[in-house]
Design a protein around this motif. Sequence first.
Motif, mmCIF file in Angstrom:
data_model
loop_
_atom_site.group_PDB
_atom_site.id
_atom_site.type_symbol
_atom_site.label_atom_id
_atom_site.label_comp_id
_atom_site.label_asym_id
_atom_site.label_seq_id
_atom_site.Cartn_x
_atom_site.Cartn_y
_atom_site.Cartn_z
ATOM 1 N N ILE A 157 1.035 -1.030 -0.170
ATOM 2 C CA ILE A 157 -0.288 0.203 -0.046
ATOM 3 C C ILE A 157 0.907 1.118 -0.475
ATOM 4 N N ALA A 158 2.247 1.339 0.934
ATOM 5 C CA ALA A 158 2.460 2.747 0.714
ATOM 6 C C ALA A 158 3.342 2.759 -0.112
ATOM 7 N N SER A 159 4.409 1.560 -1.404
ATOM 8 C CA SER A 159 4.654 2.602 -2.590
ATOM 9 C C SER A 159 3.534 2.681 -3.541
ATOM 10 N N ASP A 160 2.754 2.772 -2.945
ATOM 11 C CA ASP A 160 1.761 3.621 -4.150
ATOM 12 C C ASP A 160 1.280 5.598 -3.679
ATOM 13 N N GLU A 161 1.546 5.336 -2.244
ATOM 14 C CA GLU A 161 1.189 6.265 -1.411
ATOM 15 C C GLU A 161 1.697 7.579 -2.552
ATOM 16 N N ASN A 162 3.359 7.772 -2.533
ATOM 17 C CA ASN A 162 4.623 9.129 -3.627
ATOM 18 C C ASN A 162 4.258 8.174 -4.745
ATOM 19 N N LYS A 163 3.606 7.590 -5.518
ATOM 20 C CA LYS A 163 3.686 7.594 -6.880
ATOM 21 C C LYS A 163 3.755 9.318 -7.632
ATOM 22 N N PRO A 164 4.538 8.810 -8.658
ATOM 23 C CA PRO A 164 6.042 7.994 -9.670
ATOM 24 C C PRO A 164 6.632 8.435 -8.636
ATOM 25 N N ASN A 165 7.694 7.701 -8.915
ATOM 26 C CA ASN A 165 9.436 8.312 -8.290
ATOM 27 C C ASN A 165 9.743 8.711 -6.950
ATOM 28 N N GLY A 166 8.929 7.867 -5.719
ATOM 29 C CA GLY A 166 8.432 8.450 -4.011
ATOM 30 C C GLY A 166 8.667 7.331 -3.656
ATOM 31 N N ILE A 167 8.633 7.226 -2.081
ATOM 32 C CA ILE A 167 9.035 6.402 -1.484
ATOM 33 C C ILE A 167 8.369 6.668 0.242
ATOM 34 N N CYS A 168 7.441 6.027 0.791
ATOM 35 C CA CYS A 168 6.821 5.609 1.756
ATOM 36 C C CYS A 168 7.381 5.029 2.604
ATOM 37 N N ILE A 169 7.546 5.427 4.384
ATOM 38 C CA ILE A 169 8.546 4.404 5.547
ATOM 39 C C ILE A 169 7.320 4.438 5.907
ATOM 40 N N VAL A 170 6.463 2.969 6.879
ATOM 41 C CA VAL A 170 5.645 3.091 7.473
ATOM 42 C C VAL A 170 6.343 2.052 8.648
ATOM 43 N N PRO A 171 6.946 3.236 9.756
ATOM 44 C CA PRO A 171 7.300 1.933 10.731
ATOM 45 C C PRO A 171 6.662 1.293 11.920
ATOM 46 N N PRO A 172 7.355 0.502 12.586
ATOM 47 C CA PRO A 172 5.808 -0.327 13.672
ATOM 48 C C PRO A 172 5.699 0.847 13.730
ATOM 49 N N ASP A 173 5.719 1.827 14.822
ATOM 50 C CA ASP A 173 4.593 2.381 15.470
ATOM 51 C C ASP A 173 3.880 3.251 14.969
ATOM 52 N N GLY A 174 4.619 3.221 13.750
ATOM 53 C CA GLY A 174 3.217 3.675 12.629
ATOM 54 C C GLY A 174 2.044 3.133 11.692
ATOM 55 N N VAL A 175 1.980 1.726 12.456
ATOM 56 C CA VAL A 175 1.468 0.577 11.518
ATOM 57 C C VAL A 175 -0.149 1.191 11.777
ATOM 58 N N GLU A 176 -0.793 1.481 13.632
ATOM 59 C CA GLU A 176 -1.756 1.631 13.376
ATOM 60 C C GLU A 176 -1.778 2.941 13.005
ATOM 61 N N ALA A 177 -1.821 4.591 13.383
ATOM 62 C CA ALA A 177 -2.046 5.381 12.577
ATOM 63 C C ALA A 177 -2.334 5.066 10.704
ATOM 64 N N PHE A 178 -1.976 4.354 10.365
ATOM 65 C CA PHE A 178 -1.734 4.552 8.913
ATOM 66 C C PHE A 178 -2.946 3.809 8.313
ATOM 67 N N VAL A 179 -3.196 2.751 8.742
ATOM 68 C CA VAL A 179 -4.628 2.161 8.629
ATOM 69 C C VAL A 179 -5.673 1.955 9.294
ATOM 70 N N ALA A 180 -5.409 3.125 10.225
ATOM 71 C CA ALA A 180 -6.857 3.818 10.835
ATOM 72 C C ALA A 180 -7.852 3.774 10.065
ATOM 73 N N ALA A 181 -7.969 4.399 9.011
ATOM 74 C CA ALA A 181 -9.032 4.912 8.094
ATOM 75 C C ALA A 181 -8.603 4.738 6.573
ATOM 76 N N LEU A 182 -8.617 3.490 5.793
ATOM 77 C CA LEU A 182 -7.770 3.358 5.301
ATOM 78 C C LEU A 182 -8.856 3.541 4.292
#
Length: 357
Positions: A157-182
């Motif tokens: 999911i993260a690899s599609d966040e900043n396309k094209p030519n981008g990167i998205c990092i979701v650390p372990p403590d950021g998973v909850e916020a990332f998926v909370a309202a996906l």
Amino acid sequence: MAKSTLQRKIIHIDMDCFYAAVEMRDNPQWRDKPIAVGGQSDRRGVIATCNYSARRFGVRSAMATATALRQCPNLILVKPRFDAYKSVSRHIQSIFQRYTNLIEPLSLDEAYLDVTHCQAHHGSATLIAEAIRTEIVNETGLTASAGVAPNKFIAKIASDENKPNGICIVPPDGVEAFVAALPLRKIPGVGPVTEQRLADMGLRTTADCREKSVDEIVQLVGRFGEALWQRSFGIDNRPVDGTHVRRSVGVETTLSKDISTFQQCQEVAANLLPELLQRLDKHDPKRQIHKQGVKLKFDDFQQTTVEQTTSQVRQSLYLDLLKKAYARAEGRGIRLVGLNIGLPEVKEGAKQLQFEW
């Protein structure tokens, strides 16, 4: 004392409009023009991929070529050069192998990498992902996007966040916020029909799914429901598996309302076929096929599958198989239609895949 378990570090690399990007690289005069790689409109062709200029006109993967040309009359239609794409893909794979042997290719243009035990760049998955993207662009002239996360689902999911030519990092403590309202449509496996079925029950985001029990979700969307419920909490325990060999490619849809006539089944199958061919091309465009199959699920949740051995993809064969499967309905409504292609073991010197229409 219990043995500690390392937190996984997963990278999902996804090339940006891969086939089209190769064509723009090799034909610089097309770089600022809308181009698409795909089949001819007079042969029921479909778009395999297109560049971002074409996407602004509404052109997209798996769209009928005739439709794409209506939406973008100036679209440059390019015949696929699969030898070139596979050659570039092998080069990209060699870059991955500099960092890890735990590589799970999903197609020619994307893969999961497990870099948990990689010591390069001080073991930083973020720095490893950036290094890989830099090496890809320096060595191939193409750009890639990346997602970095503790599991495969979040990384994809993260690899599609900043396309094209981008990167998205979701650390372990950021998973909850990332998926909370996906939005549920972002979860792999949730297609338009499943999305609508969920929406009809008031489920539009992961937050909505969390309010239901896993049994309720399974009852609503079938076996996929358990994985969907887990994904809504950011859970994905699947390992990166580089040994898996895909033996089939398929596409299916669960209908929002049951259908009852053969003509309706035929219309649904006709809509599924372009997506199936696009998935087949993306997986391995030169692989010989082994069989074709049709699946129907009835209103009592019983299902039937009809298959036939063949070395060519034939639309007429799907029609014959559909007739046989439909005859087994015996008056029951039909809630799911699926098409699949069986793939044999890869052998040296395998012939190029042929399409007969």
